[in-house]
Design a protein around this motif. Structure first.
Motif, short mmCIF file in Angstrom:
data_model
loop_
_atom_site.label_atom_id
_atom_site.label_comp_id
_atom_site.label_asym_id
_atom_site.label_seq_id
_atom_site.Cartn_x
_atom_site.Cartn_y
_atom_site.Cartn_z
N UNK A 46 16.81 62.41 28.51
CA UNK A 46 16.78 63.86 28.27
C UNK A 46 18.15 64.46 28.57
N UNK A 47 18.49 65.51 27.85
CA UNK A 47 19.76 66.20 28.09
C UNK A 47 19.61 67.18 29.25
N UNK A 48 20.75 67.59 29.81
CA UNK A 48 20.73 68.57 30.88
C UNK A 48 20.12 69.89 30.38
N UNK A 49 20.43 70.27 29.14
CA UNK A 49 19.89 71.52 28.58
C UNK A 49 18.37 71.47 28.48
N UNK A 50 17.82 70.31 28.05
CA UNK A 50 16.36 70.22 27.93
C UNK A 50 15.69 70.18 29.29
N UNK A 51 16.34 69.57 30.28
CA UNK A 51 15.78 69.57 31.65
C UNK A 51 15.76 70.99 32.19
N UNK A 52 16.87 71.70 32.00
CA UNK A 52 16.95 73.08 32.49
C UNK A 52 15.93 73.98 31.79
N UNK A 53 15.71 73.79 30.48
CA UNK A 53 14.75 74.64 29.77
C UNK A 53 13.31 74.31 30.16
N UNK A 54 13.03 73.05 30.51
CA UNK A 54 11.65 72.67 30.89
C UNK A 54 11.32 72.93 32.35
N UNK A 55 12.29 72.71 33.25
CA UNK A 55 12.01 72.82 34.69
C UNK A 55 12.80 73.92 35.37
N UNK A 56 13.60 74.65 34.63
CA UNK A 56 14.37 75.74 35.21
C UNK A 56 15.63 75.24 35.90
#
Length: 100
Positions: free
Chosen positions: A50-60
């Motif tokens: 997973x990308x950092x952007x997708x982690x941030x969008x899913x888990x804040x």
């Protein structure tokens, strides 16, 4: 002389086993695979790649960010229940935190 030592050693071993029968007790060994030691439902934490952007969008936003350090650059994002390790922009591993 050697026969006496062997006989004495055998006698000592037999006496020890007779006096301490529990020493020959058998214990049961239970093995639990590491992956089965916690709730590892894939929906509960970021997966590899997973990308950092997708982690941030899913888990804040993470509670803390450490790094990047080294070559290739490795960084850690700390959340309440897990830590995500990134190589460059991609998840390489997620570690669940121990609940106390």
């Amino acid at each position: 002389m050697t026969k006496n030592r062997i006989l004495l050693g055998t006698l000592a071993l037999a006496t020890t086993l007779a006096l301490f029968p529990a020493a020959s007790a058998v214990a049961e060994e239970i093995r639990v695979p590491v992956g089965a030691q916690a709730d590892r439902d894939q929906a509960n934490f970021p997966g590899t790649g997973m990308s950092q952007a997708s982690v941030r969008s899913s888990w804040g936003s993470p509670l803390e960010i450490q790094g990047p350090v080294g070559q290739p650059p490795i960084s850690q994002w700390h959340y309440q229940n897990f830590v995500v390790y990134f190589e460059n922009d991609r998840v390489i591993h997620t570690v669940l935190k121990h609940n106390r």
